[in-house]
Design a protein around this motif. Structure first.
Motif, PDB file in Angstrom:
ATOM      1  N   GLY A 132     -30.671 -41.845 -11.788  1.00  0.00           N
ATOM      2  CA  GLY A 132     -31.086 -41.281 -10.488  1.00  0.00           C
ATOM      3  C   GLY A 132     -31.066 -40.064 -10.411  1.00  0.00           C
ATOM      4  N   SER A 133     -31.815 -39.321  -9.505  1.00  0.00           N
ATOM      5  CA  SER A 133     -31.814 -37.669  -9.397  1.00  0.00           C
ATOM      6  C   SER A 133     -32.157 -37.211  -8.113  1.00  0.00           C
ATOM      7  N   GLY A 134     -31.824 -38.197  -7.157  1.00  0.00           N
ATOM      8  CA  GLY A 134     -31.707 -37.924  -5.589  1.00  0.00           C
ATOM      9  C   GLY A 134     -30.745 -37.563  -5.096  1.00  0.00           C
ATOM     10  N   GLN A 135     -30.412 -37.337  -3.751  1.00  0.00           N
ATOM     11  CA  GLN A 135     -29.399 -36.618  -3.253  1.00  0.00           C
ATOM     12  C   GLN A 135     -27.949 -37.561  -3.677  1.00  0.00           C
ATOM     13  N   GLU A 136     -28.062 -38.782  -3.609  1.00  0.00           N
ATOM     14  CA  GLU A 136     -26.855 -39.421  -4.018  1.00  0.00           C
ATOM     15  C   GLU A 136     -26.386 -39.175  -5.161  1.00  0.00           C
ATOM     16  N   ALA A 137     -27.425 -38.953  -6.285  1.00  0.00           N
ATOM     17  CA  ALA A 137     -26.935 -38.908  -7.703  1.00  0.00           C
ATOM     18  C   ALA A 137     -26.573 -37.415  -8.066  1.00  0.00           C
ATOM     19  N   VAL A 138     -26.965 -36.461  -7.374  1.00  0.00           N
ATOM     20  CA  VAL A 138     -26.606 -35.026  -7.243  1.00  0.00           C
ATOM     21  C   VAL A 138     -25.131 -35.033  -6.666  1.00  0.00           C
ATOM     22  N   ALA A 139     -25.053 -35.723  -5.603  1.00  0.00           N
ATOM     23  CA  ALA A 139     -23.887 -35.532  -5.031  1.00  0.00           C
ATOM     24  C   ALA A 139     -22.760 -36.064  -5.778  1.00  0.00           C
ATOM     25  N   HIS A 140     -23.007 -37.047  -6.534  1.00  0.00           N
ATOM     26  CA  HIS A 140     -21.972 -37.681  -7.304  1.00  0.00           C
ATOM     27  C   HIS A 140     -21.654 -37.003  -8.572  1.00  0.00           C
ATOM     28  N   ALA A 141     -22.714 -35.991  -9.121  1.00  0.00           N
ATOM     29  CA  ALA A 141     -22.230 -35.373 -10.204  1.00  0.00           C
ATOM     30  C   ALA A 141     -21.371 -34.303  -9.597  1.00  0.00           C
ATOM     31  N   ARG A 142     -21.582 -33.498  -8.343  1.00  0.00           N
ATOM     32  CA  ARG A 142     -20.728 -32.631  -7.932  1.00  0.00           C
ATOM     33  C   ARG A 142     -19.428 -32.851  -7.708  1.00  0.00           C
ATOM     34  N   ALA A 143     -19.321 -34.245  -7.023  1.00  0.00           N
ATOM     35  CA  ALA A 143     -17.923 -34.823  -6.817  1.00  0.00           C
ATOM     36  C   ALA A 143     -17.276 -35.095  -7.965  1.00  0.00           C
ATOM     37  N   ILE A 144     -17.743 -35.815  -9.191  1.00  0.00           N
ATOM     38  CA  ILE A 144     -17.209 -35.890 -10.238  1.00  0.00           C
ATOM     39  C   ILE A 144     -16.650 -34.547 -10.787  1.00  0.00           C
ATOM     40  N   HIS A 145     -17.483 -33.617 -10.918  1.00  0.00           N
ATOM     41  CA  HIS A 145     -17.291 -32.122 -11.348  1.00  0.00           C
ATOM     42  C   HIS A 145     -15.984 -31.756 -10.817  1.00  0.00           C
ATOM     43  N   ALA A 146     -15.759 -32.240  -9.663  1.00  0.00           N
ATOM     44  CA  ALA A 146     -14.579 -31.864  -8.892  1.00  0.00           C
ATOM     45  C   ALA A 146     -13.249 -32.083  -9.385  1.00  0.00           C
ATOM     46  N   ILE A 147     -13.196 -33.496 -10.034  1.00  0.00           N
ATOM     47  CA  ILE A 147     -11.891 -34.014 -10.593  1.00  0.00           C
ATOM     48  C   ILE A 147     -11.795 -34.131 -11.838  1.00  0.00           C
ATOM     49  N   ARG A 148     -12.932 -33.968 -12.622  1.00  0.00           N
ATOM     50  CA  ARG A 148     -12.962 -34.080 -14.083  1.00  0.00           C
ATOM     51  C   ARG A 148     -13.905 -33.084 -14.665  1.00  0.00           C
ATOM     52  N   ARG A 149     -13.614 -32.737 -16.052  1.00  0.00           N
ATOM     53  CA  ARG A 149     -14.276 -31.872 -16.694  1.00  0.00           C
ATOM     54  C   ARG A 149     -15.400 -32.609 -17.336  1.00  0.00           C
ATOM     55  N   ILE A 150     -16.787 -32.152 -17.167  1.00  0.00           N
ATOM     56  CA  ILE A 150     -17.745 -32.894 -17.790  1.00  0.00           C
ATOM     57  C   ILE A 150     -18.067 -32.352 -18.805  1.00  0.00           C
ATOM     58  N   GLY A 151     -18.303 -33.031 -20.091  1.00  0.00           N
ATOM     59  CA  GLY A 151     -18.643 -32.204 -21.290  1.00  0.00           C
ATOM     60  C   GLY A 151     -20.254 -32.372 -21.422  1.00  0.00           C
ATOM     61  N   GLU A 152     -20.946 -33.547 -20.810  1.00  0.00           N
ATOM     62  CA  GLU A 152     -22.229 -33.629 -20.952  1.00  0.00           C
ATOM     63  C   GLU A 152     -22.698 -34.365 -19.884  1.00  0.00           C
ATOM     64  N   LEU A 153     -23.844 -34.219 -19.127  1.00  0.00           N
ATOM     65  CA  LEU A 153     -24.472 -34.852 -18.177  1.00  0.00           C
ATOM     66  C   LEU A 153     -25.753 -35.181 -18.647  1.00  0.00           C
ATOM     67  N   ARG A 154     -26.064 -36.576 -18.880  1.00  0.00           N
ATOM     68  CA  ARG A 154     -27.190 -37.055 -19.340  1.00  0.00           C
ATOM     69  C   ARG A 154     -28.064 -37.774 -18.000  1.00  0.00           C
ATOM     70  N   ILE A 155     -29.163 -37.448 -17.675  1.00  0.00           N
ATOM     71  CA  ILE A 155     -29.794 -37.866 -16.479  1.00  0.00           C
ATOM     72  C   ILE A 155     -31.190 -38.585 -16.805  1.00  0.00           C
ATOM     73  N   PHE A 156     -31.287 -39.941 -16.172  1.00  0.00           N
ATOM     74  CA  PHE A 156     -32.651 -40.478 -16.068  1.00  0.00           C
ATOM     75  C   PHE A 156     -33.178 -40.767 -14.489  1.00  0.00           C
ATOM     76  N   SER A 157     -34.340 -40.386 -14.366  1.00  0.00           N
ATOM     77  CA  SER A 157     -35.177 -40.644 -13.352  1.00  0.00           C
ATOM     78  C   SER A 157     -36.462 -41.240 -13.427  1.00  0.00           C
ATOM     79  N   PRO A 158     -37.072 -42.142 -12.838  1.00  0.00           N
ATOM     80  CA  PRO A 158     -38.453 -42.431 -13.113  1.00  0.00           C
ATOM     81  C   PRO A 158     -39.372 -41.430 -13.246  1.00  0.00           C
ATOM     82  N   THR A 159     -39.213 -40.219 -12.479  1.00  0.00           N
ATOM     83  CA  THR A 159     -40.017 -39.122 -12.310  1.00  0.00           C
ATOM     84  C   THR A 159     -39.663 -37.826 -13.199  1.00  0.00           C
ATOM     85  N   PRO A 160     -40.358 -37.556 -14.359  1.00  0.00           N
ATOM     86  CA  PRO A 160     -39.783 -36.644 -15.342  1.00  0.00           C
ATOM     87  C   PRO A 160     -39.296 -35.267 -14.611  1.00  0.00           C
TER      88      PRO A 160
END
Length: 332
Positions: A132-160
């Motif tokens: 996902g790359s919409g509002q919910e996906a972006v929000a989840h990335a930001r929320a998780i970043h607030a509680i854990r270190r993210i070494g890498e974020l790998r993103i797929f959505s149907p629209t390149p």
């Protein structure tokens, strides 16, 4: 009987977006779920339907909070959604505020996931597979970043273009290495945490169990009603602990779990509530789980906790908008 008027304020979406802080929202939701809830604290959603027209409501009285309230939104044949959250004083029943819930929904959904993941996810740098790359996906990335270190974020959505934009923006904001993957499997296979935050366009699954060899936890937020699908039944089968924000709705009213039951996948004994998780009642099961999943449909308590925080912060920042209207409170 006397009648008195009570001032009502409006919290606009622009204020919500500017003043809410991920850590504060996550902490507020963690506290709200860390005390036992009776069945009517945050009852099941109600949906009125008339053909293609529907109206949904979610209500809650968060224990120990100032406000009670609900979220109301609908959709017609020409969809354009507004989310309204009225906040009532628990002490008096007075209507105190109307909150534009446009951004409350993504804040509360992602922050609730983060509150669950703070218990379920390994306390280490994470490789996240994001579908996902919409509002919910972006929000989840930001929320998780607030509680854990993210070494890498790998993103797929149907629209390149969308996944590339998400990767570029999030990397610029956080410094996290981001990869726009060509397929959902490519996004997921190396991941230690997988987040499914985008329903498929044809309501077929977008995440499969045999992609999850490296995965230590899964989040699924995109199947909230019977006709919606997001994860394959093999993901349900592979998950050895399923944490649900609303047990009854997740198990019986989401397309993913309905499909799993039809396929003969037994899951009821693996399901626990988010309230029990954050109250520490299933700590032994969490320790023994190798791949837990958090499955969310959304609950009124999440909306009201988040809206109350938005109101408090808007009040401090002088961002409340007084409404030129009067509601009358009957005192008996």
């Amino acid at each position: 009987m006397t009648v008195s008027n009570a001032a009502v304020s409006f919290v606009p979406a622009s204020a919500v977006l500017e003043i809410l802080d991920w850590k504060q929202v996550i902490e507020s939701l963690s506290r709200a779920y860390s005390v036992p809830h009776g069945p009517m604290v945050s009852p099941l959603r109600t949906v009125a339907r008339n053909g293609r027209i529907w109206l949904r409501s979610l209500t809650a009285i968060p224990p120990g909070a100032r406000f009670m309230g609900g979220k109301l939104f609908g959709m017609g044949p020409k969809p354009a959604i507004n989310y309204l959250i009225p906040l009532f004083e628990q002490e008096t029943g007075e209507l105190r505020a109307l909150v534009d819930g446009a951004f409350i929904t993504s804040f509360r959904t992602a922050s609730t996931s983060a509150a669950a993941l703070d218990v379920l996810a390994p306390k280490e740098d994470l490789v996240i597979g994001m579908i996902g790359s919409g509002q919910e996906a972006v929000a989840h990335a930001r929320a998780i970043h607030a509680i854990r270190r993210i070494g890498e974020l790998r993103i797929f959505s149907p629209t390149p273009e969308s996944r590339a934009r998400f990767a570029k923006t999030f990397q610029a904001e956080t410094g996290v290495t981001c990869v726009a993957a060509d397929t959902p499997e490519d996004a997921v296979r190396p991941a230690t945490l997988v987040v499914a935050a985008a329903r498929s366009r044809d309501e077929s699954p977008i995440l499969y169990g045999d992609w999850l060899d490296n995965c230590r936890a899964v989040v699924s937020v995109g199947s909230t009603v019977p006709e919606q699908r997001e994860i394959d039944t093999s993901v349900v089968a592979r998950s050895d602990l399923i944490v649900c924000d609303v047990l009854e709705e997740v198990m019986h009213e989401t397309g993913d779990m309905i499909a799993a039951k039809k396929a003969g996948v037994s899951f009821e004994q693996k399901c626990v509530s988010l309230n029990d998780l954050l109250c520490g009642k299933v700590a032994d099961r969490v320790r023994s789980a190798s791949m837990p999943m958090f499955k969310s449909v959304g609950a009124g308590i999440q909306d009201i906790v988040c809206a109350e925080l938005a109101y408090e912060l808007a009040d401090k920042a002088r961002r409340l908008v007084p409404l030129p209207i009067e509601f009358y409170r009957k005192t008996i």
